[in-house]
Design a protein around this motif. Sequence first.
Motif, PDB file in Angstrom:
ATOM      1  N   VAL A   1       0.863  -1.181   0.000  1.00  0.00           N
ATOM      2  CA  VAL A   1       0.000   0.000   0.000  1.00  0.00           C
ATOM      3  C   VAL A   1       0.899   1.230   0.000  1.00  0.00           C
ATOM      4  O   VAL A   1       1.942   1.240   0.665  1.00  0.00           O
ATOM      5  N   LEU A   2       0.491   2.246  -0.732  1.00  0.00           N
ATOM      6  CA  LEU A   2       1.256   3.495  -0.775  1.00  0.00           C
ATOM      7  C   LEU A   2       0.404   4.659  -0.296  1.00  0.00           C
ATOM      8  O   LEU A   2      -0.814   4.614  -0.442  1.00  0.00           O
ATOM      9  N   PRO A   3       1.047   5.697   0.218  1.00  0.00           N
ATOM     10  CA  PRO A   3       2.454   5.767   0.547  1.00  0.00           C
ATOM     11  C   PRO A   3       2.775   4.921   1.777  1.00  0.00           C
ATOM     12  O   PRO A   3       1.919   4.697   2.638  1.00  0.00           O
ATOM     13  N   ALA A   4       4.000   4.467   1.844  1.00  0.00           N
ATOM     14  CA  ALA A   4       4.480   3.697   2.993  1.00  0.00           C
ATOM     15  C   ALA A   4       5.786   4.321   3.458  1.00  0.00           C
ATOM     16  O   ALA A   4       6.636   4.676   2.644  1.00  0.00           O
ATOM     17  N   THR A   5       5.912   4.466   4.775  1.00  0.00           N
ATOM     18  CA  THR A   5       7.083   5.118   5.348  1.00  0.00           C
ATOM     19  C   THR A   5       7.641   4.265   6.466  1.00  0.00           C
ATOM     20  O   THR A   5       6.895   3.848   7.360  1.00  0.00           O
ATOM     21  N   PHE A   6       8.935   4.004   6.406  1.00  0.00           N
ATOM     22  CA  PHE A   6       9.629   3.265   7.459  1.00  0.00           C
ATOM     23  C   PHE A   6      10.566   4.233   8.154  1.00  0.00           C
ATOM     24  O   PHE A   6      11.359   4.917   7.513  1.00  0.00           O
ATOM     25  N   ILE A   7      10.470   4.271   9.481  1.00  0.00           N
ATOM     26  CA  ILE A   7      11.280   5.195  10.262  1.00  0.00           C
ATOM     27  C   ILE A   7      12.237   4.405  11.139  1.00  0.00           C
ATOM     28  O   ILE A   7      11.814   3.548  11.918  1.00  0.00           O
ATOM     29  N   PHE A   8      13.536   4.703  10.979  1.00  0.00           N
ATOM     30  CA  PHE A   8      14.584   4.056  11.748  1.00  0.00           C
ATOM     31  C   PHE A   8      15.158   5.059  12.742  1.00  0.00           C
ATOM     32  O   PHE A   8      15.415   6.212  12.390  1.00  0.00           O
ATOM     33  N   ASP A   9      15.361   4.599  13.979  1.00  0.00           N
ATOM     34  CA  ASP A   9      15.892   5.490  15.018  1.00  0.00           C
ATOM     35  C   ASP A   9      17.395   5.714  14.795  1.00  0.00           C
ATOM     36  O   ASP A   9      18.001   5.100  13.912  1.00  0.00           O
ATOM     37  N   PRO A  10      18.011   6.607  15.570  1.00  0.00           N
ATOM     38  CA  PRO A  10      19.435   6.894  15.368  1.00  0.00           C
ATOM     39  C   PRO A  10      20.366   5.696  15.554  1.00  0.00           C
ATOM     40  O   PRO A  10      21.510   5.729  15.108  1.00  0.00           O
ATOM     41  N   ASP A  11      19.872   4.628  16.186  1.00  0.00           N
ATOM     42  CA  ASP A  11      20.663   3.405  16.332  1.00  0.00           C
ATOM     43  C   ASP A  11      20.443   2.441  15.175  1.00  0.00           C
ATOM     44  O   ASP A  11      20.982   1.329  15.182  1.00  0.00           O
ATOM     45  N   GLY A  12      19.621   2.827  14.191  1.00  0.00           N
ATOM     46  CA  GLY A  12      19.374   1.982  13.028  1.00  0.00           C
ATOM     47  C   GLY A  12      18.285   0.951  13.208  1.00  0.00           C
ATOM     48  O   GLY A  12      18.116   0.072  12.374  1.00  0.00           O
ATOM     49  N   LYS A  13      17.496   1.055  14.282  1.00  0.00           N
ATOM     50  CA  LYS A  13      16.408   0.098  14.535  1.00  0.00           C
ATOM     51  C   LYS A  13      15.103   0.643  13.978  1.00  0.00           C
ATOM     52  O   LYS A  13      14.813   1.836  14.102  1.00  0.00           O
ATOM     53  N   LEU A  14      14.298  -0.242  13.388  1.00  0.00           N
ATOM     54  CA  LEU A  14      12.994   0.162  12.882  1.00  0.00           C
ATOM     55  C   LEU A  14      12.130   0.632  14.046  1.00  0.00           C
ATOM     56  O   LEU A  14      11.883  -0.117  14.985  1.00  0.00           O
ATOM     57  N   ALA A  15      11.707   1.873  13.994  1.00  0.00           N
ATOM     58  CA  ALA A  15      10.902   2.450  15.064  1.00  0.00           C
ATOM     59  C   ALA A  15       9.421   2.487  14.696  1.00  0.00           C
ATOM     60  O   ALA A  15       8.563   2.276  15.558  1.00  0.00           O
ATOM     61  N   HIS A  16       9.115   2.758  13.424  1.00  0.00           N
ATOM     62  CA  HIS A  16       7.720   2.873  12.989  1.00  0.00           C
ATOM     63  C   HIS A  16       7.580   2.450  11.536  1.00  0.00           C
ATOM     64  O   HIS A  16       8.454   2.729  10.714  1.00  0.00           O
ATOM     65  N   SER A  17       6.444   1.811  11.241  1.00  0.00           N
ATOM     66  CA  SER A  17       6.020   1.544   9.865  1.00  0.00           C
ATOM     67  C   SER A  17       4.696   2.273   9.690  1.00  0.00           C
ATOM     68  O   SER A  17       3.713   1.932  10.355  1.00  0.00           O
ATOM     69  N   LEU A  18       4.672   3.269   8.821  1.00  0.00           N
ATOM     70  CA  LEU A  18       3.487   4.103   8.649  1.00  0.00           C
ATOM     71  C   LEU A  18       2.908   3.895   7.258  1.00  0.00           C
ATOM     72  O   LEU A  18       3.640   3.822   6.277  1.00  0.00           O
ATOM     73  N   VAL A  19       1.590   3.812   7.176  1.00  0.00           N
ATOM     74  CA  VAL A  19       0.904   3.645   5.903  1.00  0.00           C
ATOM     75  C   VAL A  19      -0.054   4.818   5.734  1.00  0.00           C
ATOM     76  O   VAL A  19      -0.708   5.234   6.686  1.00  0.00           O
ATOM     77  N   GLY A  20      -0.108   5.334   4.523  1.00  0.00           N
ATOM     78  CA  GLY A  20      -0.979   6.466   4.235  1.00  0.00           C
ATOM     79  C   GLY A  20      -0.202   7.765   4.328  1.00  0.00           C
ATOM     80  O   GLY A  20       0.924   7.796   4.821  1.00  0.00           O
ATOM     81  N   PRO A  21      -0.809   8.833   3.818  1.00  0.00           N
ATOM     82  CA  PRO A  21      -0.098  10.111   3.798  1.00  0.00           C
ATOM     83  C   PRO A  21       0.121  10.644   5.207  1.00  0.00           C
ATOM     84  O   PRO A  21      -0.762  10.576   6.053  1.00  0.00           O
ATOM     85  N   GLN A  22       1.316  11.161   5.425  1.00  0.00           N
ATOM     86  CA  GLN A  22       1.693  11.722   6.721  1.00  0.00           C
ATOM     87  C   GLN A  22       1.771  13.242   6.609  1.00  0.00           C
ATOM     88  O   GLN A  22       1.942  13.787   5.533  1.00  0.00           O
ATOM     89  N   THR A  23       1.692  13.891   7.756  1.00  0.00           N
ATOM     90  CA  THR A  23       1.875  15.332   7.829  1.00  0.00           C
ATOM     91  C   THR A  23       3.233  15.621   8.460  1.00  0.00           C
ATOM     92  O   THR A  23       3.839  14.737   9.067  1.00  0.00           O
ATOM     93  N   LEU A  24       3.667  16.860   8.342  1.00  0.00           N
ATOM     94  CA  LEU A  24       4.908  17.246   9.009  1.00  0.00           C
ATOM     95  C   LEU A  24       4.801  16.945  10.493  1.00  0.00           C
ATOM     96  O   LEU A  24       5.736  16.417  11.103  1.00  0.00           O
ATOM     97  N   GLU A  25       3.650  17.234  11.078  1.00  0.00           N
ATOM     98  CA  GLU A  25       3.463  17.016  12.514  1.00  0.00           C
ATOM     99  C   GLU A  25       3.537  15.542  12.880  1.00  0.00           C
ATOM    100  O   GLU A  25       4.177  15.175  13.867  1.00  0.00           O
ATOM    101  N   SER A  26       2.897  14.675  12.087  1.00  0.00           N
ATOM    102  CA  SER A  26       2.932  13.238  12.418  1.00  0.00           C
ATOM    103  C   SER A  26       4.334  12.669  12.230  1.00  0.00           C
ATOM    104  O   SER A  26       4.778  11.834  13.015  1.00  0.00           O
ATOM    105  N   LEU A  27       5.039  13.140  11.202  1.00  0.00           N
ATOM    106  CA  LEU A  27       6.406  12.680  10.975  1.00  0.00           C
ATOM    107  C   LEU A  27       7.352  13.192  12.052  1.00  0.00           C
ATOM    108  O   LEU A  27       8.227  12.465  12.521  1.00  0.00           O
TER     109      LEU A  27
END
Length: 158
Positions: A110-136
């Motif tokens: 599904v798009l858009p899809a966003t994967f967020i990795f923390d500063p240690d390189g670990k997957l912190a979040h998998s987000l689906v759907g459009p994001q806002t600046l605030e949510s990101l």
Amino acid sequence: MRATCLALAAAFTLSACGVDQPGDNGFSVADYNGRWLVVNYWAEWCKPCIKEIPELNALDAKYPQVAVVGVNFDGETGDVLRQQIDRLGIAFPVLGEEPSAALGVPLPSVLPATFIFDPDGKLAHSLVGPQTLESLAAATGQVGMPTEAESQNELQPN
């Protein structure tokens, strides 16, 4: 995950123009160590992706401790990819190859899809759907953190 980041560094080199250019001496994914890494999958035909691009541009520009990297879901490369980047106004780097296996995440269905990795390189979040600046910003722990402009003001003499 550090091994994943190192594997990505070997596999992908990003150039200043925003598209993977194997053999260039641009920056590599290893440059993201110690920073939040936001990997966003987008496609030109995806209306929510197009809506989300200005939010990702803003995140990348506003928070120096966050890096945004795009991935074209359709696997476009070369001039076709550069044209799409220009048409959509993408200001962040875009990988020229699909990195899901190296990142240890599934290829999005599904798009858009966003994967967020923390500063240690670990997957912190998998987000689906459009994001806002605030949510990101919230997902990358930036709420209450200095922005690029605030960081620059701290460097200015009074």
